[in-house]
Scaffold this active site. Structure first.
Site, short mmCIF file in Angstrom:
data_model
loop_
_atom_site.label_atom_id
_atom_site.label_comp_id
_atom_site.label_asym_id
_atom_site.label_seq_id
_atom_site.Cartn_x
_atom_site.Cartn_y
_atom_site.Cartn_z
N ASP A 205 0.85 -1.20 0.00
CA ASP A 205 0.00 0.00 0.00
C ASP A 205 0.88 1.24 0.00
O ASP A 205 2.11 1.12 0.00
CB ASP A 205 -0.97 -0.01 1.20
CG ASP A 205 -2.28 0.68 0.86
OD1 ASP A 205 -2.24 1.85 0.45
OD2 ASP A 205 -3.34 0.05 0.97
N HIS A 276 -2.69 3.11 -4.66
CA HIS A 276 -2.13 2.57 -3.40
C HIS A 276 -0.77 1.94 -3.67
O HIS A 276 -0.44 0.88 -3.13
CB HIS A 276 -3.08 1.54 -2.77
CG HIS A 276 -4.32 2.13 -2.16
ND1 HIS A 276 -4.33 2.72 -0.92
CD2 HIS A 276 -5.59 2.22 -2.62
CE1 HIS A 276 -5.57 3.13 -0.62
NE2 HIS A 276 -6.35 2.84 -1.65
N GLU A 340 -9.80 2.94 -5.01
CA GLU A 340 -9.39 4.29 -4.60
C GLU A 340 -8.19 4.76 -5.42
O GLU A 340 -7.15 5.09 -4.87
CB GLU A 340 -9.06 4.28 -3.10
CG GLU A 340 -10.26 3.91 -2.26
CD GLU A 340 -9.96 3.85 -0.78
OE1 GLU A 340 -10.83 4.24 0.01
OE2 GLU A 340 -8.86 3.41 -0.39
C1 ACM Z 1 -11.20 -0.42 0.40
O1 ACM Z 1 -11.69 -0.40 1.53
N1 ACM Z 1 -10.58 0.65 -0.10
C2 ACM Z 1 -11.27 -1.60 -0.44
#
Ligand code: ACM
Ligand code: ZN
Length: 546
Positions: A205, A276, A340
């Site tokens: 991440d 990420h 995201e």
């Molecule tokens: C997530 O909670 N961004 C998959």
């Protein structure tokens, strides 16, 4: 002879009334599909032996080890015709149509325990049910010095059981806070107790890269350390403490995969891309649109700098990483994140824009789909399948992608309707990093509110999904994002007993769901977690209060 015994048990279960009232029935979690409780008990004694037919030996050995440790009984493995008082494991492939690979039949009579299954997983789960029928001390990792009152006795039952869903998962996030390999093993053990069978490891991440990749060693050298982390109680401020280097070596991963396999748990790796992805770009800034330099993110939340899919070298790089990931993890599904992912950098990146033009794409969302498609083809060349968060729907799903639906269930419904496989993990029911109670004294958490009863209410198959598409719902998964879980004890507190409720959602038949019965059985189940040393949260009647 053995076939006949299994058949007699089947007949008995077919005749048994299906009732939702568990009364004084044994406190099994998850509840089995069918159970008839009979008079009497079976006792483990110094005379008890364990017998296995061909193919059942490995599971018999595992069960013997599990029972020997706490009881101190010899429980020898014996070949040939079982003696009275034996525990008998029978692998019978012809049971596959009825039981699948994970189902089992368990017959406990005063003079014999018989576990029949079509595959080893089923024998394992039958053995787990037998262990739950015994006193909770049977889950102790140490020799129990005094046998429980009443001895090592299990009530007589006839059970036929198989899971409702194939994917019964949890997600662990060692990227935000690293979790040591020994803890992953303990979590796998606790999952196995609940017949949960998938552990997704969120290995990378913005805040850390946690898996050794031999071809690109800088990933862990630079990407597994961050300058500081948010302070407890004030997420906007840094604590000034270097965090890391923390990562799993390939050797540790192989050891974990093997450990989980023995317990019929699949470790599913998640390598986040194209968003990420900052920790990787700290080590290799050329993978980004703007070239860096970057530092590993020191606050939670989402990073605007993401992988540049206009760059052929970036694609080659992630393929290198995934090659090693596939060598380490035998899992069919490889999770590539995809959530995201702010695509703003792509809008002004000449390489990304050139890719959009060259591939005739309509905008950046389609560029993400194009990227996913390349990764999907690459994984397919290794016999694997791509799984991603529901954002991968935005530019159109790639042909073989499976979707993990987290922003509610809509993404899951759309994907299933389009013929894609789906795992449900919606924030409404499955986010175990949300608070479980609004009572004072609860630990800091990311926000939200998902009490135990809400998890239990979850129905993974949406009512509006047509019958013909329902088979695409593979199951459900609870997530343990670790921004506010600093230690394994924190993870356990957030995970249990909510994961026990989820286990019943994904294992037991929908028509057997019974929240009051679950809460009653949970009282007898918590002592098992005590024996395993799990730091679960003690549920209280007030937890549902908003
Ligand atoms: C997530 O909670 N961004 C998959
Ligand atoms: Zn770019």
């Amino acid at each position: 002879m053995k076939q006949r015994r299994c058949f007699a048990l089947l007949l008995l279960l077919c005749m048994a009334p299906l009732t939702n009232s568990w009364g004084a029935a044994p406190a099994l979690i998850p509840a089995p599909a069918k159970m008839v409780v009979a008079e009497g008990t079976f006792r483990l004694t110094r005379e008890t032996s364990i017998c296995a037919n061909a193919g059942a030996e490995a599971e018999a050995r595992k069960l013997a080890v599990a029972l020997r440790t706490p009881t101190g009984l010899a429980l020898p493995l014996k070949a040939g015709e079982p003696k009275p008082g034996a525990i008998v494991l029978q692998l019978d492939r012809s049971l596959e149509p009825r039981l699948g690979a994970e189902g089992y039949r368990l017959s406990v009579t005063p003079t014999r325990v018989t576990i029949c299954a079509a595959a080893e997983a089923g024998l394992f789960y039958g053995g787990m049910t037998l262990r739950q029928l015994l006193p909770a001390q049977v889950f102790s990792a140490k020799r129990t010095t005094r046998a429980p009152d009443g001895g090592w006795a299990a009530p007589c039952v006839e059970i036929e059981d198989r899971p409702r869903f194939a994917w019964r998962g949890l997600l662990l996030d060692p990227a935000r806070h690293f979790m040591p390999p020994e803890f992953i093993k303990k979590l796998v053990d606790t999952m196995a107790l609940h017949k949960l069978n998938v552990l997704q490891l969120h290995l990378t991440d913005d805040q850390g890269w946690r898996i050794e990749i031999k071809k690109h060693p800088q990933l862990t050298k630079l990407g597994s350390v961050r300058k500081e982390s948010p302070v407890h109680g004030d997420r906007k401020r840094g604590d000034g403490k270097r965090y890391g280097p923390f990562f799993y070596t390939q050797r540790q991963i192989r050891d974990l995969v093997a450990y989980a396999q023995v317990r019929h748990v699949t470790l599913v790796p998640e390598i986040e891309m194209p968003g990420h992805f900052l920790a990787a770009m700290v080590a290799y800034p050329a993978l980004s649109c703007r070239g860096g330099p970057f530092e590993v993110r020191t606050r939670w939340g989402i990073e605007p700098d993401i992988l540049c899919p206009g760059n052929d070298a970036a694609l080659a790089f992630v393929k290198d990483a995934l090659t090693e990931v596939c060598e380490l993890f035998p899992s069919l599904f490889i999770h590539i994140g995809g959530d995201e992912c702010p695509r703003d950098r792509w809008k002004t990146c000449p390489k990304c824009q050139a890719r959009i033009r060259a591939e005739n794409l309509h905008g950046e969302a389609q560029l993400q789909t194009w990227f996913n498609h390349r990764i999907e083809e690459f994984l397919a060349s290794k016999g694997r399948r791509l799984l991603g968060w529901d954002e991968i729907l935005e530019g159109g799903l790639t042909p073989g992608a499976a979707v993990m639906s987290w922003r509610g269930i809509k993404g899951g419904i759309a994907a299933a309707n389009a013929g894609h496989d789906v795992v449900m993990a919606p924030t409404t029911h499955c986010y175990f990093d949300y608070a479980q109670s609004k009572a004072p004294g609860e630990p800091e958490c990311i926000g939200g509110f998902i009490p135990l009863s809400r998890v239990y209410e979850f129905e993974p198959i949406p009512a509006e999904l047509p019958e013909s598409q329902r088979h695409h719902i593979l199951g459900a998964q609870g997530t343990l994002w670790s921004e506010y879980m600093w230690t394994p004890r924190d993870v356990e507190y957030f995970a249990f007993p909510r994961a026990a409720a989820l286990a019943e959602v994904v294992w037991s038949p929908a028509e057997r769901k019974d929240v009051a019965g679950f809460e009653r059985r949970l009282q007898d189940h918590l002592p098992r977690l005590d024996q395993l040393g799990v730091n679960y949260r003690k549920p209280s009647a007030a937890d549902d209060r908003k």
